[in-house]
Enzyme design. Structure first.
Site, PDB file in Angstrom:
ATOM      1  N   HIS A  40     -12.782 -15.949 -94.237  1.00 43.81           N
ATOM      2  CA  HIS A  40     -13.259 -14.793 -95.007  1.00 43.81           C
ATOM      3  C   HIS A  40     -14.411 -14.130 -94.248  1.00 43.81           C
ATOM      4  O   HIS A  40     -14.782 -14.582 -93.156  1.00 43.81           O
ATOM      5  CB  HIS A  40     -13.671 -15.220 -96.421  1.00 43.81           C
ATOM      6  CG  HIS A  40     -14.646 -16.355 -96.453  1.00 43.81           C
ATOM      7  ND1 HIS A  40     -15.934 -16.239 -96.005  1.00 43.81           N
ATOM      8  CD2 HIS A  40     -14.502 -17.654 -96.864  1.00 43.81           C
ATOM      9  CE1 HIS A  40     -16.556 -17.386 -96.163  1.00 43.81           C
ATOM     10  NE2 HIS A  40     -15.715 -18.281 -96.668  1.00 43.81           N
ATOM     11  N   HIS A  43     -17.222 -16.271 -92.678  1.00 43.51           N
ATOM     12  CA  HIS A  43     -16.895 -16.862 -91.368  1.00 43.51           C
ATOM     13  C   HIS A  43     -16.999 -15.790 -90.266  1.00 43.51           C
ATOM     14  O   HIS A  43     -17.522 -16.042 -89.185  1.00 43.51           O
ATOM     15  CB  HIS A  43     -15.466 -17.406 -91.360  1.00 43.51           C
ATOM     16  CG  HIS A  43     -15.209 -18.509 -92.340  1.00 43.51           C
ATOM     17  ND1 HIS A  43     -14.230 -18.431 -93.302  1.00 43.51           N
ATOM     18  CD2 HIS A  43     -15.794 -19.727 -92.524  1.00 43.51           C
ATOM     19  CE1 HIS A  43     -14.215 -19.542 -94.022  1.00 43.51           C
ATOM     20  NE2 HIS A  43     -15.152 -20.344 -93.567  1.00 43.51           N
ATOM     21  N   GLY A 154     -23.550 -21.276 -91.783  1.00 36.92           N
ATOM     22  CA  GLY A 154     -24.024 -20.398 -92.856  1.00 36.92           C
ATOM     23  C   GLY A 154     -25.108 -21.013 -93.725  1.00 36.92           C
ATOM     24  O   GLY A 154     -25.065 -22.193 -94.049  1.00 36.92           O
ATOM     25  N   ASP A 157     -24.286 -22.809 -97.223  1.00 37.92           N
ATOM     26  CA  ASP A 157     -24.279 -24.267 -97.392  1.00 37.92           C
ATOM     27  C   ASP A 157     -25.595 -24.785 -96.802  1.00 37.92           C
ATOM     28  O   ASP A 157     -25.620 -25.396 -95.729  1.00 37.92           O
ATOM     29  CB  ASP A 157     -23.062 -24.854 -96.672  1.00 37.92           C
ATOM     30  CG  ASP A 157     -21.774 -24.266 -97.199  1.00 37.92           C
ATOM     31  OD1 ASP A 157     -21.328 -24.677 -98.263  1.00 37.92           O
ATOM     32  OD2 ASP A 157     -21.243 -23.338 -96.560  1.00 37.92           O
ATOM     33  N   GLN A 160     -26.178 -28.482 -95.990  1.00 35.93           N
ATOM     34  CA  GLN A 160     -25.345 -28.874 -94.846  1.00 35.93           C
ATOM     35  C   GLN A 160     -26.020 -28.431 -93.547  1.00 35.93           C
ATOM     36  O   GLN A 160     -26.159 -29.217 -92.595  1.00 35.93           O
ATOM     37  CB  GLN A 160     -23.970 -28.216 -94.990  1.00 35.93           C
ATOM     38  CG  GLN A 160     -23.117 -28.260 -93.741  1.00 35.93           C
ATOM     39  CD  GLN A 160     -21.729 -27.704 -93.978  1.00 35.93           C
ATOM     40  OE1 GLN A 160     -20.878 -28.395 -94.509  1.00 35.93           O
ATOM     41  NE2 GLN A 160     -21.489 -26.461 -93.603  1.00 35.93           N
ATOM     42  N   SER A 191     -16.588 -17.423-100.290  1.00 32.98           N
ATOM     43  CA  SER A 191     -16.309 -18.851-100.140  1.00 32.98           C
ATOM     44  C   SER A 191     -14.797 -19.060-100.171  1.00 32.98           C
ATOM     45  O   SER A 191     -14.084 -18.350-100.901  1.00 32.98           O
ATOM     46  CB  SER A 191     -16.949 -19.617-101.303  1.00 32.98           C
ATOM     47  OG  SER A 191     -16.402 -20.917-101.381  1.00 32.98           O
TER      48      SER A 191
HETATM   49  P1  AMP Z   1     -16.242 -23.724 -94.386  1.00 26.39           P
HETATM   50  O1  AMP Z   1     -14.989 -23.204 -93.784  1.00 26.39           O
HETATM   51  O2  AMP Z   1     -16.371 -23.463 -95.849  1.00 26.39           O
HETATM   52  O3  AMP Z   1     -16.532 -25.154 -93.995  1.00 26.39           O
HETATM   53  O4  AMP Z   1     -17.420 -22.874 -93.747  1.00 26.39           O
HETATM   54  C1  AMP Z   1     -17.573 -22.766 -92.361  1.00 26.39           C
HETATM   55  C2  AMP Z   1     -18.898 -22.112 -92.080  1.00 26.39           C
HETATM   56  O5  AMP Z   1     -18.970 -20.841 -92.694  1.00 26.39           O
HETATM   57  C3  AMP Z   1     -20.088 -22.935 -92.617  1.00 26.39           C
HETATM   58  O6  AMP Z   1     -21.126 -22.921 -91.670  1.00 26.39           O
HETATM   59  C4  AMP Z   1     -20.462 -22.167 -93.853  1.00 26.39           C
HETATM   60  O7  AMP Z   1     -21.820 -22.311 -94.227  1.00 26.39           O
HETATM   61  C5  AMP Z   1     -20.178 -20.728 -93.433  1.00 26.39           C
HETATM   62  N1  AMP Z   1     -20.006 -19.872 -94.595  1.00 26.39           N
HETATM   63  C6  AMP Z   1     -19.236 -20.107 -95.680  1.00 26.39           C
HETATM   64  N2  AMP Z   1     -19.376 -19.109 -96.575  1.00 26.39           N
HETATM   65  C7  AMP Z   1     -20.265 -18.232 -96.042  1.00 26.39           C
HETATM   66  C8  AMP Z   1     -20.843 -16.994 -96.485  1.00 26.39           C
HETATM   67  N3  AMP Z   1     -20.530 -16.450 -97.650  1.00 26.39           N
HETATM   68  N4  AMP Z   1     -21.719 -16.367 -95.682  1.00 26.39           N
HETATM   69  C9  AMP Z   1     -22.058 -16.911 -94.474  1.00 26.39           C
HETATM   70  N5  AMP Z   1     -21.558 -18.068 -94.001  1.00 26.39           N
HETATM   71  C10 AMP Z   1     -20.674 -18.717 -94.768  1.00 26.39           C
END
Ligand code: AMP
Length: 281
Positions: A40, A43, A154, A157, A160, A191
Site C-alpha cells: 500500500h 510501503h 515505518g 509500527d 517494532q 495498513s
Molecule cells: P508490513 O508489510 O506491515 O510488515 O510493513 C512493512 C513496513 O511498512 C514496516 O516498516 C511498516 O512500519 C511500514 N508501514 C506499514 N504501514 C505504514 C504506513 N501507513 N506508513 C508508513 N509506513 C508503514
C-alpha cells in the site's frame, strides 16, 4: 509466475539468497524495505525514501510465520503477490525484489532464539506473545542476507522500529531509518490489515482515530494523563463496541509511560470486528 516476472523489466525478482547475493554483489549503497506484502502507499513511501538516498533499492516480501502469535491471523493475512508486483513495478523505484521461502530465511533454525528483555514487554509485546522475537529473528536473517547500508521502516509500527533499531545497532553496520506514517484522507493509517475491513468498519476506524487525535489535544491539560486515558479507554470501548488492548502515552526515546506531552506519543491497539489495528499519534 515466471511469465509474470518476464513482464517486469525494471525490477529483478529473486527467489533465493544465492541469486540475491550474486545480484547485489556489485553494489555498495543498498537501501532495504522489508515488507509482508499486501503493498500500500505506506510501503511505497518507504521505497520512495530509499530511492532518494540509496543507489539501489531492495524490497522483500515475506509473510513471516514466526511473528504471528495467532494461527488464524497468519492464515487470513492478505496476500496478493501479482498485485504487489504490479504496484512495485509501477513505482520504477525498485531494483530488486526478494521473495524467499521460509527455509531460505531460516536456514539454520537451530540458532538460539532472540529474547526480548522484561522491560520491553510493554504495548504489543505484552499482548502478542513471541511476536517481536519473531520480528527480530527475521530482521536478523534478512539483514545478514541483504547486507543493506540503510533499512527503511515505518513509524506506524513504532515499537517494532524501536526494537529493531536497538537490536541491529550492536550487530550490523546498518542504519535503520524511521519514516512517518502515511494516512488515508480520513486519517486512518494505511495498513495491510485494512484490506480485511469492510467499508463500514473503515468508516468507524476513521471516527475512532479522529477521536484519538482530539484526545491528544485534551490530555495536554490533564494532570494525570495516563490515569485519564484509562477512563477514556473504557468509554471508547463501550461507545464503539471495540476491545482496546492499550491506550497509553509513552516517551518516544525509551517507551516508558510519560506524564508530559513533550517527546511523547499516544499509543493504541484495538480490535475492530476481529481485526487488530495499531497506531500512534
Ligand atoms: P508490513 O508489510 O506491515 O510488515 O510493513 C512493512 C513496513 O511498512 C514496516 O516498516 C511498516 O512500519 C511500514 N508501514 C506499514 N504501514 C505504514 C504506513 N501507513 N506508513 C508508513 N509506513 C508503514
Amino acid at each position: 509466475m515466471f511469465y509474470l516476472f518476464k513482464t517486469f523489466t525494471q525490477m529483478k525478482i529473486l527467489l533465493n539468497r544465492t541469486s540475491l547475493t550474486k545480484s547485489l554483489a556489485p553494489f555498495n549503497d543498498i537501501g532495504f524495505v522489508p515488507t509482508m506484502g499486501a503493498i500500500h502507499k505506506g510501503h511505497l513511501s518507504l521505497i520512495n525514501r530509499s530511492n532518494q538516498v540509496c543507489m539501489k533499492t531492495v524490497v522483500s516480501i515475506f509473510v513471516n510465520p514466526k511473528q504471528f502469535n495467532n494461527k488464524k491471523d497468519f492464515k487470513t493475512y492478505p496476500k496478493n503477490i501479482k498485485k504487489d508486483l504490479r504496484l512495485l513495478n509501477k513505482t520504477k523505484q525498485v531494483d530488486f525484489i526478494y521473495i524467499p521461502k521460509f527455509r531460505d530465511i531460516f536456514i539454520n533454525n537451530k540458532k538460539p532464539k532472540v529474547k526480548i528483555k522484561k522491560k520491553d514487554k510493554i504495548l504489543c509485546a505484552k499482548f502478542r506473545k513471541d511476536h517481536f522475537e519473531g520480528v527480530l529473528d527475521v530482521m536478523d536473517s534478512l539483514t545478514n542476507i541483504v547486507k543493506p547500508n540503510k533499512i527503511f521502516m515505518g513509524e506506524k509500527d513504532f515499537q517494532q522500529l524501536f526494537l529493531v533499531k536497538k537490536f541491529l545497532k550492536n550487530k550490523y553496520n546498518t542504519e535503520v531509518i524511521g519514516c512517518k506514517t502515511i494516512r488515508e484522507k480520513n486519517k486512518v493509517a494505511l495498513s495491510s490489515r485494512n484490506y480485511l475491513l469492510s467499508e463500514e468498519n473503515l468508516a468507524l476506524a476513521s471516527v475512532i482515530i479522529r477521536k484519538l487525535i482530539n484526545l491528544k489535544k485534551i490530555i495536554k491539560f490533564k494532570k494525570n494523563k495516563n490515569r485519564y486515558l484509562k477512563t477514556v479507554r473504557s468509554d471508547l470501548e463501550k461507545k464503539f463496541n471495540i476491545n482496546i488492548e492499550y491506550l497509553e502515552l509513552r516517551n518516544i526515546y525509551n517507551l516508558k509511560l510519560s506524564s508530559v506531552m513533550n517527546k511523547s506519543r499516544l499509543f493504541v491497539a484495538y480490535y475492530l470486528n476481529g481485526v487488530r489495528l495499531i497506531d500512534n499519534l
